[in-house]
Enzyme design. Structure first.
Site, PDB file in Angstrom:
ATOM      1  CG  ASN A   1      -1.727   1.239   1.387  1.00  0.00           C
ATOM      2  OD1 ASN A   1      -1.828   2.029   0.451  1.00  0.00           O
ATOM      3  ND2 ASN A   1      -2.337   1.424   2.556  1.00  0.00           N
ATOM      4  CD1 TRP A   2       3.940   0.998  -2.194  1.00  0.00           C
ATOM      5  CD2 TRP A   2       4.044   1.670  -4.332  1.00  0.00           C
ATOM      6  NE1 TRP A   2       4.783   0.156  -2.854  1.00  0.00           N
ATOM      7  CE2 TRP A   2       4.868   0.541  -4.173  1.00  0.00           C
ATOM      8  CE3 TRP A   2       3.948   2.250  -5.592  1.00  0.00           C
ATOM      9  CZ2 TRP A   2       5.594  -0.001  -5.228  1.00  0.00           C
ATOM     10  CZ3 TRP A   2       4.671   1.717  -6.637  1.00  0.00           C
ATOM     11  CH2 TRP A   2       5.484   0.599  -6.450  1.00  0.00           C
ATOM     12  CE  LYS A   3      -0.280   3.585   4.529  1.00  0.00           C
ATOM     13  NZ  LYS A   3      -0.214   3.775   5.956  1.00  0.00           N
TER      14      LYS A   3
ATOM     15  CG  HIS B   1      -6.024   2.220   4.925  1.00  0.00           C
ATOM     16  ND1 HIS B   1      -5.628   3.221   5.791  1.00  0.00           N
ATOM     17  CD2 HIS B   1      -4.986   1.340   4.865  1.00  0.00           C
ATOM     18  CE1 HIS B   1      -4.404   2.946   6.218  1.00  0.00           C
ATOM     19  NE2 HIS B   1      -3.994   1.823   5.683  1.00  0.00           N
TER      20      HIS B   1
ATOM     21  CD  GLU C   1      -3.073   5.881   6.355  1.00  0.00           C
ATOM     22  OE1 GLU C   1      -2.991   5.864   5.121  1.00  0.00           O
ATOM     23  OE2 GLU C   1      -2.170   5.453   7.109  1.00  0.00           O
TER      24      GLU C   1
ATOM     25  CD  GLU D   1      -3.726  -2.189   7.400  1.00  0.00           C
ATOM     26  OE1 GLU D   1      -2.606  -2.449   6.993  1.00  0.00           O
ATOM     27  OE2 GLU D   1      -4.311  -1.129   7.139  1.00  0.00           O
TER      28      GLU D   1
ATOM     29  N   GLY E   1       2.024   2.610  11.070  1.00  0.00           N
ATOM     30  CA  GLY E   1       3.052   3.652  11.000  1.00  0.00           C
ATOM     31  C   GLY E   1       3.652   4.030  12.352  1.00  0.00           C
TER      32      GLY E   1
ATOM     33  CB  SER F   1       4.486  -1.310  12.535  1.00  0.00           C
ATOM     34  OG  SER F   1       4.025   0.013  12.760  1.00  0.00           O
TER      35      SER F   1
ATOM     36  N   GLY G   1       2.664  -1.011   4.452  1.00  0.00           N
ATOM     37  CA  GLY G   1       2.718   0.402   4.091  1.00  0.00           C
ATOM     38  C   GLY G   1       4.147   0.847   3.863  1.00  0.00           C
TER      39      GLY G   1
HETATM   40  P1  PGA Z   1       2.500   0.636   7.817  1.00  0.00           P
HETATM   41  O1  PGA Z   1       1.068   0.866   7.108  1.00  0.00           O
HETATM   42  O2  PGA Z   1       3.042  -0.667   7.284  1.00  0.00           O
HETATM   43  O3  PGA Z   1       3.320   1.818   7.358  1.00  0.00           O
HETATM   44  O4  PGA Z   1       2.256   0.614   9.270  1.00  0.00           O
HETATM   45  C1  PGA Z   1       0.180  -0.192   6.906  1.00  0.00           C
HETATM   46  C2  PGA Z   1      -1.083   0.301   6.236  1.00  0.00           C
HETATM   47  O5  PGA Z   1      -1.486   1.437   6.505  1.00  0.00           O
HETATM   48  O6  PGA Z   1      -1.695  -0.421   5.436  1.00  0.00           O
END
Ligand code: PGA
Length: 249
Positions: free
Chosen positions: A11-13, A99, A101, A170, A176, A211, A232
């Site tokens: 997931n490159w956001k 997600h 976010e 998640e 993160g 993470s 991520g």
């Molecule tokens: P992260 O993000 O690996 O940077 O914690 C995971 C995600 O948001 O899917």
């Protein structure tokens, strides 16, 4: 019990400009090609601006493409939005929905997410549906399992096609932050997620995300209840991402 093929999703956001993003796609494709035949699936979810160019780079390789969000409608007067069918046109096979976010920063409700899941499946995409508890919810005394099962049920459309569904557990507090539940706790929430679907759950892949990095992936992947990862920040580096991917083999 049916053996589920593991899946690793990047997931490159909102990271990856045209040049740097395509270099990353090509580097990961190269690693996947060198490791053929793969006994797990690899999906890259770049920002939408990269999807078309990335689809040329992954064509004929073991790497598949996914999107990060879509609108509920197939088309219409929705400035700035992208429909699921438009992503199918670009060669996407998967889509991340729900997600945290988007639930957080965009105020997406379970109901809206359920509509998106329906729209995406109708467009032929396999949905990677994200669920997870916040730190505040845990502090209020509820168990992660209860919170997640409730959120999951509310985020599924009535006619969900479990054959085209992946769930990613998640925990919001783990995204993160460098923090994570123990592998035991992850396994028990993943199991509860699978049980939500009854018998159909045996074929639903349940991933873990939050993470994940090359050092902690092995202990989590050692759990049968973990069918892969949603990664991520560690997915923005080809070597690191592939080191995690290899734990899925
Ligand atoms: P992260 O993000 O690996 O940077 O914690 C995971 C995600 O948001 O899917």
């Amino acid at each position: 019990m049916a053996k589920r093929r593991r899946l690793i999703v990047a997931n490159w956001k909102m990271y990856g400009r045209l040049t740097s993003g395509l270099v990353l796609v090509r580097d990961i494709v190269e690693k996947a090609e060198a490791a053929r035949p793969l006994n797990f699936d690899v999906v890259l979810c770049p920002p939408a601006t990269l999807t078309w160019a990335a689809s040329e780079s992954v064509m004929g390789t073991p790497v598949m493409l996914g999107a990060q969000d879509c609108h509920t409608a197939t088309h219409g007067a929705y400035t700035g939005d992208i429909s699921a069918a438009m992503f199918t046109d670009l060669g996407c096979r998967y889509i991340i929905l729900g997600h945290s976010e988007r639930r957080g920063a965009h105020g997406e409700s379970n109901e809206l997410i359920a509509q998106k899941v329906e729209a995406a499946q109708l467009a032929g995409l396999t949905v990677i549906l994200c669920v997870g508890e916040t730190a505040a919810e845990l502090e209020s005394g509820a168990s992660a399992t209860d919170i997640v099962q409730k959120q999951l049920r509310a985020s599924l459309p009535k006619n969900v096609k479990t054959a085209h569904l992946v769930v990613a557990y998640e925990p919001v507090w783990a995204i993160g932050t460098g923090q994570q539940p123990s592998p035991e706790d992850i396994a028990s929430v993943n199991k509860a997620i699978r049980q939500t679907f009854g018998e159909a759950g045996e074929t639903v892949r349940v991933l873990y995300g939050g993470s994940v990095n090359p050092s902690n992936a092995g202990a989590i992947a050692a759990r049968d209840e973990v069918d892969g990862f949603l990664v991520g920040s560690a997915s923005l580096n080809a070597d690191g991402f592939w080191a995690i991917a290899e734990k899925c083999g």
